[in-house]
Scaffold this motif. Structure first.
Motif, PDB file in Angstrom:
ATOM      1  N   TRP A 453       2.024   3.055   2.421  1.00 61.11           N
ATOM      2  CA  TRP A 453       2.861   2.015   2.058  1.00 61.11           C
ATOM      3  C   TRP A 453       3.028   2.221   0.419  1.00 61.11           C
ATOM      4  CZ3 TRP A 453       6.776   0.368   4.538  1.00 61.11           C
ATOM      5  CH2 TRP A 453       6.701  -0.073   5.898  1.00 61.11           C
ATOM      6  N   ALA A 454       1.849   2.255  -0.200  1.00 66.10           N
ATOM      7  CA  ALA A 454       2.115   2.257  -1.726  1.00 66.10           C
ATOM      8  C   ALA A 454       2.867   3.317  -2.195  1.00 66.10           C
ATOM      9  CB  ALA A 454       0.402   2.184  -2.237  1.00 66.10           C
ATOM     10  N   GLY A 455       2.676   4.643  -1.673  1.00 68.98           N
ATOM     11  CA  GLY A 455       3.432   5.725  -1.948  1.00 68.98           C
ATOM     12  C   GLY A 455       4.881   5.338  -1.736  1.00 68.98           C
ATOM     13  N   PHE A 456       5.101   4.846  -0.681  1.00 67.88           N
ATOM     14  CA  PHE A 456       6.488   4.763  -0.096  1.00 67.88           C
ATOM     15  C   PHE A 456       7.128   3.664  -1.103  1.00 67.88           C
ATOM     16  CE2 PHE A 456       9.470   2.361   2.275  1.00 67.88           C
ATOM     17  CZ  PHE A 456      10.395   3.361   3.000  1.00 67.88           C
ATOM     18  N   LEU A 457       6.639   2.568  -1.279  1.00 69.61           N
ATOM     19  CA  LEU A 457       7.110   1.568  -2.281  1.00 69.61           C
ATOM     20  C   LEU A 457       7.415   1.860  -3.668  1.00 69.61           C
ATOM     21  CD1 LEU A 457       5.145  -1.529  -0.726  1.00 69.61           C
ATOM     22  CD2 LEU A 457       7.777  -0.962  -0.184  1.00 69.61           C
ATOM     23  N   THR A 458       6.448   2.924  -4.097  1.00 65.85           N
ATOM     24  CA  THR A 458       6.592   3.543  -5.403  1.00 65.85           C
ATOM     25  C   THR A 458       7.579   4.150  -5.322  1.00 65.85           C
ATOM     26  OG1 THR A 458       4.241   3.459  -5.659  1.00 65.85           O
ATOM     27  CG2 THR A 458       5.551   4.899  -7.124  1.00 65.85           C
TER      28      THR A 458
END
Length: 545
Positions: A453-458
């Protein structure tokens, strides 16, 4: 039915639905230019009440009918299947006639309640289409039960083509003849009637063809064996028991749009005056709902192709495979829907100015389009619950979501105006989505993105910033060239840059990995495979994280 043919049939129907929805969106663009504020508000109101009633009259029953017919033929009971089909056609005729009559009679009452009395003629012009559509839906369901998906798909495409040609053509003729906006809206609405006739003729052609094939195969019978005659009451009981949850779940989006078009003018006219309230209705129904209808098309078509595999895995109790497929369906829904949402949200001003007669309501378009990411996950998760044999679960969740929508609209609408009404739509989708996923968690141990999720939201935040920056720079071109050309350049640049950067950033931030790529549908594999060299030399990350 073999799994391969089941999946092929699902893909045929998904492709037909995709084409039909694209044509439906395309129709609104020329109509918005011709109809004006009053005509656009009338057409939008008529379309939303029509779509809600059409869904109520047809959704769920065709798929239930298909299931029952398929089972009867599998048991070598063609006469019982024909009896069920006969009962469904009778119901379709009765329901079509009843709804058409009620819609025609109560059109003035509803139009007045919605504070758009000029919509009466447009609603009545659409009413005759409801005579045939329930019958068409039953015929499509029967053909699905016979494992023939092409007739339903082709009829759906022909219906939309005729609808678009008739709607735009009549509106243009009435405009050149100097007719009022009210009559132009009615002419545009009448396109639905011609569409229904075209679809019905297509289904009749395939019905005669199938009947001939049955006769040659020896499946047809001249008379009914008394031992296999099923009471109509029992048939209807079986159909409604299975179809009511599907009907209510399918009503989610149509009833939300119906609620919006019904309450906008009554709520807003005390805040901004009736003329501006009608303009807000026109912008929402003609502009925003058209553009917001684009992101779910591809996402739902791709994820729908996995639903039969999910149903099959659940039936065989292959839980590990089921977990992976549910995760994959939801992941594809989000990953394929997000870039379209990003493009349309960040370039809403340019897209609005390019397609429609003015840039008014660009903020409404951006907000409603943002809502669709919740809508996509809500619809896909609901479909998965159906595939897992839990049809009542998403039905109750939709009912809760609609209650949230109503409460939110009448609360936030009086505080924030049109943005409060649209915001309550986002709340409805988000609540229903959350409830669906919570129920899925009780059956399947899935993770949509997990630690990714962190990579996606970034990726999303970075691309949103880039998109808004390109949009701002592109709009400066309006000072040196024709505005519509500037809007085209701006929206095209936003779309091109974001659609190129999006898969690259997903690979770079390891939201998509090599290990899971083989499980993706072929179109997505073709997009991501050439980019996988960007992950070479990096630590391998678990595909189910």
């Amino acid at each position: 039915m073999a799994k391969e043919s089941f999946i092929k049939g699902t893909l045929i129907l998904a492709a037909a639905a995709l084409i039909a929805r694209v044509l439906g969106v395309v129709q609104r663009v020329p109509l918005e230019h011709m109809l004006g504020v009053s005509g656009g508000a009338a057409f939008g109101l008529a379309s939303n009440v029509y779509l809600m009633l059409l869904t109520f009259a047809t959704a769920g029953i065709p798929s239930t009918l298909g299931k029952m017919v398929s089972e009867k033929y599998a048991l070598n009971r063609p006469q019982e299947a024909q009896r069920i089909y006969f009962a469904a056609i009778l119901f379709g005729l009765g329901m079509g006639g009843l709804i058409t009559a009620l819609l025609y009679i109560f059109a003035p009452v509803y139009a007045k309640m919605s504070s758009v009395p000029e919509a009466t003629l447009a609603i009545r012009a659409l009413a005759p289409a409801l005579i045939l559509f329930p019958v068409i839906a039953m015929m499509r369901g029967y053909f699905q039960g016979r494992n023939q998906m092409a007739p339903g798909g082709i009829s759906q495409i022909i219906e939309q083509i005729l609808r678009v040609i008739t709607a735009v053509g009549l509106a243009y003729l009435f405009l050149t003849w100097g007719y009022s906006e009210e009559k132009m809206a009615a002419g545009a609405s009448f396109g639905g009637v011609l569409g229904s006739i075209g679809a019905f003729l297509v289904m009749l052609y395939y019905a005669r063809k199938l009947k001939k094939a049955d006769r040659e195969a020896g499946l047809a019978r001249n008379g009914q064996d008394k031992s296999v005659i099923m009471p109509l009451r029992q048939i209807y009981k079986d159909i409604f028991k299975l179809s009511i949850p599907i009907v209510i779940t399918s009503l989610a989006v149509p009833i939300i749009y119906f609620i919006d078009s019904s309450i906008i003018v009554p709520i807003l006219k005390g805040q901004i005056g009736e003329p501006l309230a009608k303009e807000a209705l026109k912008v929402l129904t003609m502009n925003a709902q058209s553009i917001a209808g684009i992101p779910p098309i591809l996402a739902i078509a791709l994820s729908t192709s996995i639903i039969p595999i999910i149903s099959s895995a659940f039936a065989r109790k292959e839980m590990d495979h089921l977990n992976k497929q549910v995760t994959l369906a939801l992941r594809i829904a989000i990953l394929s829907g997000t870039p379209i949402v990003l493009i349309l949200c960040t370039a809403a001003f340019s897209v609005n100015g390019l397609l429609f007669s003015s840039t008014n309501g660009s903020g409404i378009i951006s907000l409603l389009t943002f809502c669709t990411i919740f809508q996509i996950v809500m619809m896909v998760s609901g479909s998965i619950l159906f595939g897992l044999g839990r049809p009542k679960t998403p039905m109750f969740h939709v009912m809760i979501g609609i209650a949230v929508k109503l409460a939110g609209s009448f609360t936030l609408g009086y505080i924030f105006g049109i943005y409060g009404i649209v915001g309550s739509t986002m709340l409805c989708f988000a609540v229903t989505m959350y409830l669906n996923q919570r129920s899925l968690k009780q059956i399947v141990d899935f993770k949509i993105l997990g630690s990714r999720w962190a990579g996606f939201l970034t990726t999303v935040i970075a691309l949103a910033g880039i998109g808004y920056l390109i949009e701002w720079a592109g709009n400066q071109l309006t000072h040196v060239m024709h505005a519509r050309i500037a809007y085209f350049i701006s929206s095209s640049l936003v779309g091109l840059v974001l659609i190129v950067l999006y898969p690259v950033m997903l690979v770079v931030f390891r939201v998509v990995t090599q290990q899971e790529l083989s499980s993706y549908p072929r179109p997505l594999r073709k997009v991501f495979q050439p980019l996988m060299r960007l992950q070479r030399g990096q630590a391998v990350q678990s595909s189910d994280s």
